[in-house]
Scaffold this active site. Structure first.
Site, PDB file in Angstrom:
ATOM      1  N   LYS A  47      52.380  45.312  24.560  1.00 61.20           N
ATOM      2  CA  LYS A  47      51.818  46.237  25.551  1.00 61.20           C
ATOM      3  C   LYS A  47      52.769  47.419  25.778  1.00 61.20           C
ATOM      4  CE  LYS A  47      49.091  42.557  27.688  1.00 61.20           C
ATOM      5  NZ  LYS A  47      48.907  41.603  28.792  1.00 61.20           N
ATOM      6  N   GLN A  64      51.992  39.437  33.984  1.00 65.79           N
ATOM      7  CA  GLN A  64      51.559  38.611  32.853  1.00 65.79           C
ATOM      8  C   GLN A  64      51.346  37.163  33.286  1.00 65.79           C
ATOM      9  OE1 GLN A  64      50.748  39.878  29.895  1.00 65.79           O
ATOM     10  NE2 GLN A  64      50.287  37.923  28.920  1.00 65.79           N
ATOM     11  N   ASP A 110      44.556  45.213  35.096  1.00 62.81           N
ATOM     12  CA  ASP A 110      44.049  43.987  34.468  1.00 62.81           C
ATOM     13  C   ASP A 110      42.649  43.637  34.989  1.00 62.81           C
ATOM     14  OD1 ASP A 110      45.470  42.626  32.493  1.00 62.81           O
ATOM     15  OD2 ASP A 110      46.943  41.817  33.903  1.00 62.81           O
TER      16      ASP A 110
HETATM   17  N1  GUN Z   1      47.603  36.301  29.911  1.00 63.90           N
HETATM   18  C1  GUN Z   1      46.683  36.185  28.926  1.00 63.90           C
HETATM   19  N2  GUN Z   1      45.912  37.296  28.875  1.00 63.90           N
HETATM   20  C2  GUN Z   1      46.356  38.119  29.842  1.00 63.90           C
HETATM   21  C3  GUN Z   1      45.956  39.415  30.279  1.00 63.90           C
HETATM   22  O1  GUN Z   1      45.026  40.035  29.773  1.00 63.90           O
HETATM   23  N3  GUN Z   1      46.685  39.939  31.315  1.00 63.90           N
HETATM   24  C4  GUN Z   1      47.696  39.265  31.897  1.00 63.90           C
HETATM   25  N4  GUN Z   1      48.317  39.849  32.919  1.00 63.90           N
HETATM   26  N5  GUN Z   1      48.081  38.057  31.533  1.00 63.90           N
HETATM   27  C5  GUN Z   1      47.413  37.491  30.511  1.00 63.90           C
END
Ligand code: GUN
Length: 291
Positions: free
Chosen positions: A52, A96, A119
């Protein structure tokens, strides 16, 4: 069979975003700034967050990575979330998941300001999504919808079977596919661990979205000829013969199922890269909204 190439499509989207960032920069405006918070040392989470942050550089965004130790308390994390909410430099941020067991995930997600929740996990944003209102749509379901749209896949009136009811994939994609609009209007069946006969349902599906996390779960005898197959699974399977010690495996037995599918996403290179591209798209949207 046609491959739904998430890698190529996500690169197209990143190019489009990069062009918009260039325009902002040339106009002397602030470029989007994404922050990512990670707690602990989970290998997969570190890889995702690293991707990311790299993606931010690729499109010209500013990025901030906040890496906290496993021992971080809930109070300390809430304090950081509060700071990120207040910081005008940060347009959007993510925490995350999963978080360590001693931290209440729900409490943290509720503390993220909905205007910075790129998100789309906050109940305000999830609720707005469910009600067809403008919002941040969670990156993975958003990425799947974008992939279907960009490949002009006809979903209207089609039967979509979703496997898995997680808050971040199964539940939202089932809502999005059933909504009005291009790339949607499907009739959706949401299946899960208590579903009696998944195979009987997947055999009727024009579109299967599998977000289960069981490697090679979906076999050729479970899908209809010509079905569209979206594989959200990305499990690390231990393999000592590889340098990394594992390989990535989807929910779909790709080699078998590709012979019957009209379209299919590979793993890796399918839904995964789309998730990152859509997170960037949400961050650009957050920047424009705050402006
Ligand atoms: N863990 C697995 N997928 C995601 C996501 O799209 N965002 C976040 N913050 N954590 C995750």
């Amino acid at each position: 069979m046609q491959l739904l190439d998430g890698k190529k499509t996500s690169n197209d989207i990143k190019d489009e975003i990069a062009a918009e960032v260039t325009k902002l920069r040339e106009a002397g405006e602030k470029v989007p700034h994404l922050a990512a918070v990670i707690v602990g040392n989970d290998g997969a989470s570190l890889t995702y967050v690293g991707s990311k942050v790299r993606a931010c550089k690729r499109v010209g965004f500013e990025s901030t990575l906040k890496q906290l130790p496993e021992s971080t308390t809930e109070e300390e994390l809430l304090e950081l979330v509060g700071q990120l909410n207040e910081n005008p430099e940060i347009d959007g941020y993510i925490v995350q998941l999963p978080l360590p067991a001693h931290i209440d995930e729900e409490k943290i997600l509720l503390a993220v300001h909905p205007d910075k929740d790129v998100d789309g996990f906050h109940p305000t944003n999830f609720g707005r999504m469910a009600l067809d209102m403008e919002t941040f749509i969670s990156a993975t379901p958003f990425g799947i919808m974008e992939l279907l749209r960009r490949y002009n896949i006809d979903t209207s009136g089609k039967h979509a079977v979703v496997i898995g009811r997680s808050h971040i994939v199964g539940r939202p994609i089932s809502i999005l596919l059933s909504q009005k609009g291009k790339g949607a209007n499907a009739t959706v069946t949401l299946t899960h661990s208590r579903t009696k006969d998944i195979k009987a349902l997947t055999l009727q599906a024009d579109i299967v979205v599998s977000a289960l996390g069981i490697p090679n779960f979906l076999k050729a005898d479970m899908v209809k000829e010509g079905a569209v197959i979206i594989d959200v699974g990305i499990t690390r399977v231990p393999d000592e013969s590889r340098e990394r010690g594992y390989y990535l495996c989807g929910d779909v037995d790709f080699e078998q199922v590709k012979e019957k599918a009209s379209y299919i996403t590979p793993v890796p290179g399918g839904v995964g890269p789309m998730t990152i591209a859509m997170l960037l798209k949400n961050t650009l949207l957050a920047r424009k909204r705050h402006h």
